[in-house]
Design a protein around this motif. Structure first.
Motif, mmCIF file in Angstrom:
data_model
loop_
_atom_site.group_PDB
_atom_site.id
_atom_site.type_symbol
_atom_site.label_atom_id
_atom_site.label_comp_id
_atom_site.label_asym_id
_atom_site.label_seq_id
_atom_site.Cartn_x
_atom_site.Cartn_y
_atom_site.Cartn_z
ATOM 1 N N TYR A 11 0.841 -1.210 0.000
ATOM 2 C CA TYR A 11 0.000 0.000 0.000
ATOM 3 C C TYR A 11 0.875 1.259 0.000
ATOM 4 C CZ TYR A 11 -3.592 3.369 1.300
ATOM 5 O OH TYR A 11 -4.442 4.449 1.312
ATOM 6 N N ARG A 43 -8.299 6.334 -3.686
ATOM 7 C CA ARG A 43 -9.426 5.435 -3.977
ATOM 8 C C ARG A 43 -9.523 4.284 -2.986
ATOM 9 N NH1 ARG A 43 -7.284 5.635 -9.200
ATOM 10 N NH2 ARG A 43 -6.871 3.414 -9.135
ATOM 11 N N TRP A 44 -8.414 3.935 -2.355
ATOM 12 C CA TRP A 44 -8.376 2.811 -1.426
ATOM 13 C C TRP A 44 -7.891 3.285 -0.062
ATOM 14 C CZ3 TRP A 44 -9.569 -2.237 -2.811
ATOM 15 C CH2 TRP A 44 -9.620 -2.521 -4.174
ATOM 16 N N GLN A 45 -8.627 3.017 0.964
ATOM 17 C CA GLN A 45 -8.122 3.193 2.319
ATOM 18 C C GLN A 45 -7.218 2.001 2.617
ATOM 19 O OE1 GLN A 45 -8.643 5.914 4.173
ATOM 20 N NE2 GLN A 45 -9.730 6.710 2.387
ATOM 21 N N ARG A 46 -6.258 2.159 3.495
ATOM 22 C CA ARG A 46 -5.286 1.104 3.774
ATOM 23 C C ARG A 46 -5.963 -0.220 4.142
ATOM 24 N NH1 ARG A 46 0.123 0.932 4.887
ATOM 25 N NH2 ARG A 46 0.220 3.204 4.953
ATOM 26 N N GLU A 98 -9.025 -1.218 3.672
ATOM 27 C CA GLU A 98 -9.823 -1.694 2.542
ATOM 28 C C GLU A 98 -8.922 -2.403 1.511
ATOM 29 O OE1 GLU A 98 -13.310 0.523 0.057
ATOM 30 O OE2 GLU A 98 -11.380 1.555 0.187
ATOM 31 N N PHE A 99 -7.769 -1.799 1.225
ATOM 32 C CA PHE A 99 -6.805 -2.384 0.285
ATOM 33 C C PHE A 99 -6.295 -3.725 0.814
ATOM 34 C CE2 PHE A 99 -2.368 -2.963 -1.063
ATOM 35 C CZ PHE A 99 -2.530 -2.977 -2.440
ATOM 36 N N THR A 150 -4.221 6.385 -6.396
ATOM 37 C CA THR A 150 -4.715 5.059 -6.024
ATOM 38 C C THR A 150 -4.977 4.991 -4.523
ATOM 39 O OG1 THR A 150 -3.532 4.073 -7.877
ATOM 40 C CG2 THR A 150 -4.216 2.582 -6.126
ATOM 41 N N ARG A 151 -4.113 5.616 -3.726
ATOM 42 C CA ARG A 151 -4.358 5.644 -2.274
ATOM 43 C C ARG A 151 -5.615 6.437 -1.945
ATOM 44 N NH1 ARG A 151 1.194 6.770 -1.982
ATOM 45 N NH2 ARG A 151 0.686 8.867 -1.292
ATOM 46 N N TRP A 177 -9.024 -6.324 0.538
ATOM 47 C CA TRP A 177 -9.222 -6.700 -0.865
ATOM 48 C C TRP A 177 -8.093 -7.605 -1.340
ATOM 49 C CZ3 TRP A 177 -6.123 -5.435 -5.124
ATOM 50 C CH2 TRP A 177 -6.649 -5.830 -6.360
#
Length: 149
Positions: A70, A80-83, A85-86, A77-78, A89
């Motif tokens: 991450y 769009r994605w919380q840590r 959540e990434f 990209t960060r 996923w």
């Protein structure tokens, strides 16, 4: 009476214009060549950092360190994605056991280097797939951008 006139000299204006145009063309060619070489060197020099960030990111995926992966993502990209959540996923994706970088290409767009690192990913199941990673230079640090997996 005889008319003694001096023969007219050919005008040198055309020669001066042609010489001036030749100098302008030469200066433009030298400038374009220099700019082209500078761009080539900057793109060529950017291939290694682009490869390094992709390899570090993929290495993080191989060892299962989603947090470190991450940290290698670009700001967009960060956003769009919380840590967490990434990480969640990524935990749902097939685990990668190894990777091989097949190709690195870097271009300059709007004065900023941007690259694509194509890697062959081998999943723990044995399935092999090719995946392109987009990498960008953000203030001197190369980052993985877009679809990370």
């Amino acid at each position: 009476m005889a008319d003694f006139t001096h023969p007219t000299r050919p005008r040198r204006t055309a020669r001066a214009v042609l010489l001036g145009a030749a100098v302008v063309v030469l200066v433009c060619l030298v400038g374009a060549t220099g700019l082209g070489l500078w761009n080539y060197q900057s793109v060529r020099g950017a291939r290694e950092p682009a490869r390094q960030v992709a390899e570090a990111f993929l290495g993080d995926l191989v060892v299962g360190d989603a947090s470190a992966a991450y940290d290698r993502l670009c700001a967009g990209t960060r956003d769009r994605w919380q840590r967490l959540e990434f990480e969640r996923w990524l935990g749902g994706q097939p685990a990668i056991s190894r990777y091989t970088v097949r190709e690195v290409s870097v271009v300059t767009r709007d004065g900023r280097p941007r690259g694509t690192v194509t890697a062959e990913l081998t999943e723990r199941s044995g399935k092999v797939r090719t995946h392109p990673l987009t990498v960008v230079d953000e203030d001197g640090d190369w980052r993985v951008c877009g679809d990370p997996y």
